[in-house]
Design an enzyme around this catalytic site. Structure first.
Site, PDB file in Angstrom:
ATOM      1  N   ASP A 141      -5.883  -0.864 -20.906  1.00 36.69           N
ATOM      2  CA  ASP A 141      -5.570   0.304 -20.082  1.00 36.69           C
ATOM      3  C   ASP A 141      -5.932   1.577 -20.862  1.00 36.69           C
ATOM      4  OD1 ASP A 141      -4.357   2.425 -18.684  1.00 36.69           O
ATOM      5  OD2 ASP A 141      -2.684   1.184 -18.026  1.00 36.69           O
ATOM      6  N   SER A 188       2.175   4.026 -12.606  1.00 37.30           N
ATOM      7  CA  SER A 188       1.718   5.235 -13.280  1.00 37.30           C
ATOM      8  C   SER A 188       2.687   6.402 -13.028  1.00 37.30           C
ATOM      9  CB  SER A 188       0.287   5.558 -12.837  1.00 37.30           C
ATOM     10  OG  SER A 188      -0.323   6.470 -13.713  1.00 37.30           O
ATOM     11  N   HIS A 230      -6.135   0.220 -15.786  1.00 34.61           N
ATOM     12  CA  HIS A 230      -4.948   0.940 -15.318  1.00 34.61           C
ATOM     13  C   HIS A 230      -4.549   0.546 -13.895  1.00 34.61           C
ATOM     14  CE1 HIS A 230      -2.004   4.098 -15.767  1.00 34.61           C
ATOM     15  NE2 HIS A 230      -2.388   4.686 -14.656  1.00 34.61           N
TER      16      HIS A 230
END
Length: 254
Positions: A206, A81, A234
């Protein structure tokens, strides 16, 4: 203040950079798997985890330099991320030190634009930033639940995440600064110019990185290797670290 890092395992070096609001403990199941084949150095972001007392930098270049100062001289960089965004910036600043990039549930730009339509609308992230300013604890709670949205095992995933985090979250300044960076940073040019192997791993459904981002990424760097459908949400490694590790091993070993 220099960033602290933790190294485990033996073999080729892999630098692991966690995501927004998280420390490396959230990735412990994945680190356990990777450390059987690689020497994994995890570096918590400033204001997070082991680096809770560190000040969040204003610019992504400053963040990248701090991470580089704590990293091995040559390594594969694996970023989850926001950690992926920071890893791209590190590669842009020190290409000779980054052997390859692997982005886990990450993208070089998190907000949509005319030439980047697959990402999240900026208005959604701006609204979340306002909620974070008003009530950080409630915003984090909503964010944690969002990580597993659509997963059949969402409750188990959320419970396991909180066990791994042990109640330790980023400080408020780092949360706000990190979210601003997610909203504003654009590392597409850096990724396109990297010229070394790049792999991307995405979980099913996600909610923060829509699958349409894969098409944008493929146009940006046609030789990029994209592996989708690995776990769910995610943070697919929380409940399915083995499957995610298998995908990462394949990308790192190529």
């Amino acid at each position: 203040m220099s960033l602290q890092a933790v190294t485990r395992g033996e073999g080729d070096d892999v630098v692991l950079v966690p995501g927004w609001s998280m420390h490396a403990g959230a990735l412990a199941p994945l680190i356990d798997e990777l450390a059987t084949k690689f020497r994994v150095t995890s570096i918590d972001l400033p204001g997070h985890g082991l680096n809770l007392a560190s000040v969040w930098p204003e610019e992504i270049e400053a963040l990248a330099r701090e991470l580089l100062a704590a990293a091995p001289s040559h390594a594969t960089w694996l970023g989850w991320s926001l950690g992926g965004l920071a890893s791209i910036a590190a590669a842009r600043l020190a290409r000779d030190r980054v052997d390859r990039l692997v982005l886990l549930a990450s993208t070089p730009r998190f907000t949509a634009a005319g030439d980047w339509p697959g990402a999240m609308p900026r208005a959604e992230l701006d609204a979340f930033a306002r909620r974070l300013d008003r009530n950080p604890a409630r915003a984090l709670s909503r964010f944690d639940a969002l990580l597993f949205k659509g997963s059949a095992n969402a409750a188990s995933g959320l419970r396991r995440l909180h066990e791994l985090l042990g109640g330790v979250r980023a400080n408020t300044s780092a949360l706000q600064g990190g979210l601003r960076m997610l909203i504003e940073a654009d590392e597409r040019a850096g990724l396109a110019a990297f010229g070394k192997p790049v792999g991307v791993v995405w979980g099913d459904g996600d909610p923060l990185i829509p699958v349409s981002c894969a098409h944008d990424l493929a146009r940006l760097a046609p030789r990029m290797r994209i592996v989708g459908g690995v776990g769910a949400g995610h943070a697919p490694f929380i409940l399915d670290a083995g499957t995610v590790a298998d995908a990462l091993w394949m990308l790192i070993a190529e």
